[in-house]
Design a protein around this motif. Structure first.
Motif, mmCIF file in Angstrom:
data_model
loop_
_atom_site.group_PDB
_atom_site.id
_atom_site.type_symbol
_atom_site.label_atom_id
_atom_site.label_comp_id
_atom_site.label_asym_id
_atom_site.label_seq_id
_atom_site.Cartn_x
_atom_site.Cartn_y
_atom_site.Cartn_z
ATOM 1 N N LEU A 1 45.405 -18.415 47.722
ATOM 2 C CA LEU A 1 44.916 -17.209 48.517
ATOM 3 C C LEU A 1 43.496 -16.746 47.895
ATOM 4 C CD1 LEU A 1 45.113 -15.824 51.231
ATOM 5 C CD2 LEU A 1 46.474 -14.115 49.938
ATOM 6 N N LEU A 2 43.595 -16.539 46.520
ATOM 7 C CA LEU A 2 42.568 -15.935 45.965
ATOM 8 C C LEU A 2 41.270 -16.981 46.060
ATOM 9 C CD1 LEU A 2 44.176 -14.648 42.643
ATOM 10 C CD2 LEU A 2 42.784 -13.129 44.562
ATOM 11 N N GLU A 3 41.671 -18.608 46.043
ATOM 12 C CA GLU A 3 40.401 -19.180 46.338
ATOM 13 C C GLU A 3 39.828 -19.301 47.604
ATOM 14 O OE1 GLU A 3 42.362 -23.057 45.434
ATOM 15 O OE2 GLU A 3 42.441 -22.886 43.250
ATOM 16 N N VAL A 4 40.764 -18.985 48.663
ATOM 17 C CA VAL A 4 40.220 -18.780 49.968
ATOM 18 C C VAL A 4 39.250 -17.773 49.927
ATOM 19 C CG1 VAL A 4 40.887 -18.118 52.329
ATOM 20 C CG2 VAL A 4 41.975 -19.855 51.168
ATOM 21 N N LEU A 5 39.732 -16.465 49.549
ATOM 22 C CA LEU A 5 39.163 -15.102 49.418
ATOM 23 C C LEU A 5 37.819 -15.406 48.401
ATOM 24 C CD1 LEU A 5 41.802 -12.585 48.626
ATOM 25 C CD2 LEU A 5 40.646 -13.106 50.760
ATOM 26 N N ALA A 6 37.727 -16.171 47.466
ATOM 27 C CA ALA A 6 36.354 -16.455 46.553
ATOM 28 C C ALA A 6 35.437 -17.253 47.703
ATOM 29 C CB ALA A 6 36.886 -17.601 45.501
ATOM 30 N N ASP A 7 35.768 -18.034 48.718
ATOM 31 C CA ASP A 7 34.907 -18.814 49.404
ATOM 32 C C ASP A 7 34.179 -17.608 50.395
ATOM 33 O OD1 ASP A 7 35.569 -21.229 48.337
ATOM 34 O OD2 ASP A 7 36.859 -21.641 50.045
ATOM 35 N N LEU A 8 34.932 -16.359 50.629
ATOM 36 C CA LEU A 8 34.212 -15.607 51.437
ATOM 37 C C LEU A 8 33.356 -14.470 50.531
ATOM 38 C CD1 LEU A 8 37.358 -14.728 53.543
ATOM 39 C CD2 LEU A 8 35.613 -16.223 54.304
ATOM 40 N N GLY A 9 33.261 -14.567 49.144
ATOM 41 C CA GLY A 9 32.325 -13.959 48.213
ATOM 42 C C GLY A 9 32.978 -12.716 48.611
ATOM 43 N N TYR A 10 31.771 -11.685 48.690
ATOM 44 C CA TYR A 10 32.140 -10.052 48.996
ATOM 45 C C TYR A 10 33.246 -9.724 50.007
ATOM 46 C CZ TYR A 10 27.863 -10.274 46.143
ATOM 47 O OH TYR A 10 26.666 -10.302 45.003
ATOM 48 N N TYR A 11 33.080 -10.298 50.991
ATOM 49 C CA TYR A 11 33.803 -10.289 52.189
ATOM 50 C C TYR A 11 35.159 -10.389 51.672
ATOM 51 C CZ TYR A 11 29.772 -9.931 55.028
ATOM 52 O OH TYR A 11 28.413 -9.672 55.424
ATOM 53 N N GLY A 12 35.515 -11.616 50.875
ATOM 54 C CA GLY A 12 36.809 -11.945 50.506
ATOM 55 C C GLY A 12 37.432 -10.667 49.483
ATOM 56 N N LEU B 1 40.549 -7.788 41.924
ATOM 57 C CA LEU B 1 39.525 -7.317 41.341
ATOM 58 C C LEU B 1 39.257 -7.882 40.142
ATOM 59 C CD1 LEU B 1 39.646 -3.523 41.788
ATOM 60 C CD2 LEU B 1 38.113 -4.966 42.965
ATOM 61 N N GLY B 2 40.251 -8.499 39.382
ATOM 62 C CA GLY B 2 40.187 -9.207 38.239
ATOM 63 C C GLY B 2 39.525 -10.804 38.325
ATOM 64 N N TYR B 3 40.045 -10.960 39.593
ATOM 65 C CA TYR B 3 39.487 -12.513 40.115
ATOM 66 C C TYR B 3 38.224 -12.182 40.324
ATOM 67 C CZ TYR B 3 39.296 -17.121 42.036
ATOM 68 O OH TYR B 3 38.832 -18.264 42.282
ATOM 69 N N GLY B 4 37.868 -11.083 41.011
ATOM 70 C CA GLY B 4 36.380 -10.734 41.345
ATOM 71 C C GLY B 4 35.609 -10.864 40.098
ATOM 72 N N GLY B 5 36.031 -10.147 39.089
ATOM 73 C CA GLY B 5 35.372 -10.232 37.807
ATOM 74 C C GLY B 5 35.056 -11.633 37.101
ATOM 75 N N TYR B 6 36.179 -12.202 37.222
ATOM 76 C CA TYR B 6 36.010 -13.656 36.997
ATOM 77 C C TYR B 6 34.714 -14.502 37.653
ATOM 78 C CZ TYR B 6 37.112 -18.887 36.499
ATOM 79 O OH TYR B 6 36.963 -20.097 36.287
ATOM 80 N N LEU B 7 34.870 -14.090 38.820
ATOM 81 C CA LEU B 7 33.716 -14.730 39.650
ATOM 82 C C LEU B 7 32.329 -14.422 39.408
ATOM 83 C CD1 LEU B 7 35.264 -14.665 43.313
ATOM 84 C CD2 LEU B 7 35.209 -16.656 41.745
ATOM 85 N N SER C 1 31.659 -13.543 36.174
ATOM 86 C CA SER C 1 31.250 -14.173 34.931
ATOM 87 C C SER C 1 30.811 -15.570 35.160
ATOM 88 C CB SER C 1 32.500 -13.998 34.051
ATOM 89 O OG SER C 1 33.531 -15.144 34.542
ATOM 90 N N LEU C 2 30.987 -16.020 36.487
ATOM 91 C CA LEU C 2 30.469 -17.452 36.871
ATOM 92 C C LEU C 2 29.346 -17.489 37.324
ATOM 93 C CD1 LEU C 2 33.886 -19.184 38.127
ATOM 94 C CD2 LEU C 2 32.859 -19.260 35.773
ATOM 95 N N GLY C 3 28.728 -16.173 37.564
ATOM 96 C CA GLY C 3 27.672 -16.128 38.393
ATOM 97 C C GLY C 3 27.454 -16.355 39.951
ATOM 98 N N GLN C 4 28.829 -16.443 40.322
ATOM 99 C CA GLN C 4 28.936 -16.724 41.918
ATOM 100 C C GLN C 4 28.752 -15.497 42.695
ATOM 101 O OE1 GLN C 4 32.558 -18.662 42.900
ATOM 102 N NE2 GLN C 4 32.546 -20.244 41.227
ATOM 103 N N ILE C 5 28.785 -14.315 42.169
ATOM 104 C CA ILE C 5 28.811 -12.976 42.952
ATOM 105 C C ILE C 5 28.081 -11.855 41.904
ATOM 106 C CG2 ILE C 5 30.407 -13.279 44.657
ATOM 107 C CD1 ILE C 5 32.224 -11.461 43.209
#
Length: 199
Positions: A8-19, A35-41, A43-47
């Protein structure tokens, strides 16, 4: 269960901020994990950090407004019947109502940082017909530090973001104590001020 959350988190990651906003609105996954996963994203520079904060605050606030409306229009009987689908049981309702009745509107802010009552506290605010604008202000004020804190932890943990609950534990207890004291202080000030009326 973990595989479901990761998928589910991977699906949300594809939606970026909306996810991030959607993940917090739906509350299928605990907000600290989203939010922890958001922080990880981040750190990867995706958002970007600022965008993630805005998305987190909006999503978290809308989730609480939804619970507020359920209390406002459905009342206690409705929540006792259907609250289980939102992971809210009778104990949560009893405790949050007791807090709201004792400490007043200020508990909408302070209870956001306290386990058990932090999700259910929106319901008695709705049942008590607390003005939506005031409820929203308290909720946003609490969601901003909550969102920033867990995004920051997610950034620091990087690939170890799944350990965010353990990483947050040393900070949570002091925060709970501070918020509880703040709530008591707010209650005492309100109680001794003849110009204010309890909601």
């Amino acid at each position: 269960m973990k595989e479901f959350i990761y998928s589910l988190l991977e699906v949300l990651a594809d939606l970026g901020y909306y996810g991030i906003a959607l993940g917090l609105m739906v509350e299928v996954i605990p907000s600290e994990i989203v939010l922890g996963y958001g922080g990880y994203l981040i750190s990867l520079g995706q958002i970007k950090f600022a965008g993630a904060v805005v998305a987190g605050v909006i999503g978290g606030t809308l989730a609480q407004v939804f619970l507020y409306w359920m209390g406002y229009y459905g009342g206690r009987p409705f929540l006792e019947k259907f609250g289980k689908f939102l992971f809210i049981n009778k104990h949560h309702l009893d405790l949050s109502e007791a807090w709201f009745e004792k400490y007043g509107a200020g508990v909408i802010f302070t209870a956001r940082f306290i386990p058990v009552v932090r999700h259910a506290i929106s319901i008695p605010a709705g049942i008590g017909k607390m003005p939506l604008w005031r409820f929203s202000i308290y909720t946003v004020a609490a969601m901003i530090p909550w969102t920033i804190f867990f995004l920051y932890l997610g950034i620091q943990l990087g690939t170890n973001w799944t350990e965010i609950k353990y990483a947050a534990e040393p900070y949570i207890i002091p925060i709970v104590i501070i918020m509880a004291l703040a709530g008591i202080g707010y209650y005492l000030v309100k109680r001794n001020d003849p110009r204010t009326k309890r909601i």
